[in-house]
Structure formats: structure tokens, C-alpha cells
Design a protein around this motif. Structure first.
Motif, mmCIF file in Angstrom:
data_model
loop_
_atom_site.group_PDB
_atom_site.id
_atom_site.type_symbol
_atom_site.label_atom_id
_atom_site.label_comp_id
_atom_site.label_asym_id
_atom_site.label_seq_id
_atom_site.Cartn_x
_atom_site.Cartn_y
_atom_site.Cartn_z
ATOM 1 N N GLN A 206 0.861 -1.183 0.000
ATOM 2 C CA GLN A 206 0.000 0.000 0.000
ATOM 3 C C GLN A 206 0.897 1.232 0.000
ATOM 4 O O GLN A 206 1.766 1.393 0.872
ATOM 5 C CB GLN A 206 -0.908 0.017 1.231
ATOM 6 N N ASP A 232 -2.458 4.865 -2.369
ATOM 7 C CA ASP A 232 -3.520 4.127 -1.667
ATOM 8 C C ASP A 232 -3.978 4.851 -0.407
ATOM 9 O O ASP A 232 -5.157 4.829 -0.066
ATOM 10 C CB ASP A 232 -3.019 2.727 -1.299
ATOM 11 N N LYS A 271 -9.924 8.815 -0.050
ATOM 12 C CA LYS A 271 -8.772 8.059 0.445
ATOM 13 C C LYS A 271 -8.744 8.088 1.973
ATOM 14 O O LYS A 271 -9.099 9.078 2.598
ATOM 15 C CB LYS A 271 -7.462 8.668 -0.066
#
Length: 338
Positions: A206, A232, A271
Motif C-alpha cells: 500500500q 492508496d 482516500k
């Protein structure tokens, strides 16, 4: 008077003889009558060891010795009343993939947040021309980046990779405006590194993009964000320096993070957000109160999923236990947010 003196002498001799007899004991006399064991009070139990928390807002930490210093992680867990579920540590571009650290963090049930820095430690703090952003983009470090990608893929468990953090400042050689870097170079370098790692099949990674909290004169975040396909998790580093420096003032958590959180939500809607580094000085206000407000404030932000405490005595004493009041307040705030 003479009889009185003789009687006193006799009394002294009797006492001395008694002391002598008391001292003549077998060598193992202490062992011949073991102390009676003390039974615990009914219902009393030993304090439970700190555990990982299931709270939505995760608590993380970075320590001086990193994940391999079990004693430091244990200290943080005891101070906070829970085991950190995120462990942050740092690696430069000269170091191999930290398999031992990754395994140590995983053994505690936590998640690694690896800060991957494109420079070499011990070099100049800003000017390292060998690590200019255009050289990263040109592929000069592709062999090393590929090695990391292969290693992370083969390791196989989830890991957060924070590449080239605090890029909106001017204190690292990957910032634009220093070390020969120009506008647009940061995004190009980030995308290149991301693509090289992705090409290895490391889908367990990530990517964490983490600027410093914006300040007067910092590089605007809008020109540094690589785009949603390359990120991410978005992060934010911010410290309350208090009055520890000539340029600093006491800053509340709301004032410290408010603008940065707003900008992240605009740049990267949807996000999740991590506070990837934070802590407070003791100078200029109540650190205990600051800790309490910090946890409450972040816990009220639905998209902020965790924060990492910088448990080091570095520029100032950032540690959780810089004072007993600070440690008690953070533990209480964490317990209340569960």
C-alpha cells in the motif's frame, strides 16, 4: 554507687552473652524455616498485559531502535496501555529490504509502515546530487527498486510503503527547489518508483503519500500529488513544537492539522488518511491536555484511520513519557476512544 556499677556491669555481660548465643546458628538456619508464602487477596489478579486495540482509530509508534528493539516497543505498549498496531521505521536507498523488521512487526500482530528514503544516511542533509529526482526517474536505481519489489512480493503480507515523505518542505534532497530538482520532478519520480515495484507483482504493498502539514512558504500540495492511481493512503506529518524553537508557538491539534486535512480531502477524495508522524513538546503549554485533545480530535474525523507517535527524544523530548502527566493523559485518551 559501687554496687550500682557492679550491677550495671553484670547486666551488660548478660545482654552480650545473649547476643552471642543468638548469633550461633547453623549455616542453613535461614533455609530451615522457609518464609510462609503470601496468598493473594481473594479476587486479586495480576495486571493484564497490553493488547492490540480493536478501535477504529489505530495507534502507532516509532522508536529509536525500531521494530527489532522489543524492549522499546514493550515500553510504548505499557505507557499507552495497548500494543501499537502500526510500527513506523526508516530505510534509505542503500539498505536491503528489511525482512527481519517486517517479521518482527508481524509477530506482534501489527502493520509495518516503512519510510523509504531516496538518499543515503550520513550524506549531506539536502545536497546529494547522486539522488536527484531526475536520476530516480531516469532509472539509475531500478535494480535496487526491483529488488525491493521482488522481496516485498515474496514476503507476501500487507505492508505500507511511505516513499519520499515531507516532500513539500525543503529539508530533504527529494524536495523540489533543492538538490537540482525542478517543478514536476517529484511526481515523475514517484510514478516511476511505483511502476517499477508494481511490475514485480507486489500487490501486497500500500503506497502512502505523506507531506508535512502545510506552512507559510511550503510547496503547494497540488503540484506534488501523484494521482489516485498511484496512491492508496494519504498521510500527514505534524508536530507541536510549542515554544521550544525561536520560530515556534504552541499549536493545538486542530490548528496543526486542520488545513492539511482539508487539502488532502480535496486532492484525494475518498482516500483514508493517516497521521504518519506526530508528537508534542512540553514547552509552552500542557502536553497532557494536548494529548487528550489530539486523540479526541482525530477520533472525530471519520476518514482518519490512525496516528503514529514519534517516541524519540530528538530535537526536543517528543516521547510519550516526557512527563508522567503526558503518559497518563495519552493512555487515558486512548482507552476512552475504544
Amino acid at each position: 554507687m559501687r554496687f550500682s556499677k557492679l550491677w550495671s556491669l553484670f547486666a551488660i555481660l548478660v545482654v552480650a552473652f545473649g547476643v552471642m548465643l543468638a548469633g550461633i546458628q547453623p549455616a542453613n538456619a535461614a533455609q530451615s524455616k522457609p518464609a510462609k508464602p503470601v496468598s493473594p487477596k481473594p479476587g486479586a489478579t495480576a495486571p493484564a498485559a497490553p493488547q492490540l486495540s480493536s478501535a477504529r482509530l489505530r495507534f502507532g509508534a516509532v522508536t529509536n531502535g525500531g521494530p527489532l528493539s522489543t524492549s522499546e516497543i514493550t515500553e510504548v505498549a505499557n505507557l499507552a496501555g495497548e500494543v501499537p498496531s502500526i510500527e513506523l521505521y526508516y530505510k534509505d536507498f542503500a539498505q536491503p529490504i528489511p525482512i527481519a523488521e517486517l517479521n518482527a512487526v508481524r509477530s506482534r500482530g501489527a502493520l509495518s509502515l516503512v519510510t523509504w528514503e531516496p538518499w543515503t544516511w550520513g550524506g549531506a542533509p539536502v545536497n546529494q546530487p547522486a539522488y536527484s529526482l531526475d536520476r530516480v526517474t531516469a532509472g539509475d536505481f531500478d535494480a535496487h527498486i526491483t529488488q525491493w519489489g521482488n522481496g516485498l512480493r515474496d514476503w507476501g503480507y500487507p505492508v505500507m510503503l511511505r516513499f519520499a515523505h515531507e516532500m513539500n518542505g525543503n529539508w530533504y534532497p527529494w524536495a523540489e527547489g533543492v538538490n537540482g530538482n525542478e517543478a514536476g520532478d517529484y511526481v515523475a519520480a514517484w510514478r516511476h518508483v511505483h511502476d517499477v515495484v508494481a511490475a514485480t507483482g507486489a500487490t501486497n504493498v500500500q503506497w502512502v503519500w505523506a507531506p508535512n502539514v502545510p506552512y507559510w512558504g511550503s510547496t503547494p500540495l497540488s503540484g506534488l500529488y501523484p494521482g489516485s492511481a498511484y496512491v492508496d493512503i494519504v498521510g500527514l506529518d505534524g508536530y507541536n513544537w510549542g515554544t521550544s524553537q525561536s520560530w515556534s508557538v504552541w499549536t493545538s491539534p486542530q490548528d496543526l492539522f486542520g488545513q492539511g486535512l482539508s487539502e488532502l480531502r480535496t486532492l484525494a477524495p475518498g482516500k483514508q488518511i493517516l497521521i504518519t508522524e506526530t508528537a508534542s513538546s512540553e514547552l509552552g503549554g500542557s502536553k497532557a491536555d494536548w494529548n487528550t485533545v489530539l486523540v479526541s480530535y482525530l477520533n472525530a474525523q471519520p476518514d482518519v484511520t490512525g496516528f503514529v507517535w514519534f517516541h524519540l527524544n530528538k530535537e526536543v523530548d517528543w516521547r510519550i513519557n516526557s512527563s508522567p502527566a503526558s503518559a497518563s493523559a495519552l493512555a487515558a485518551a486512548l482507552a476512552a476512544r475504544r
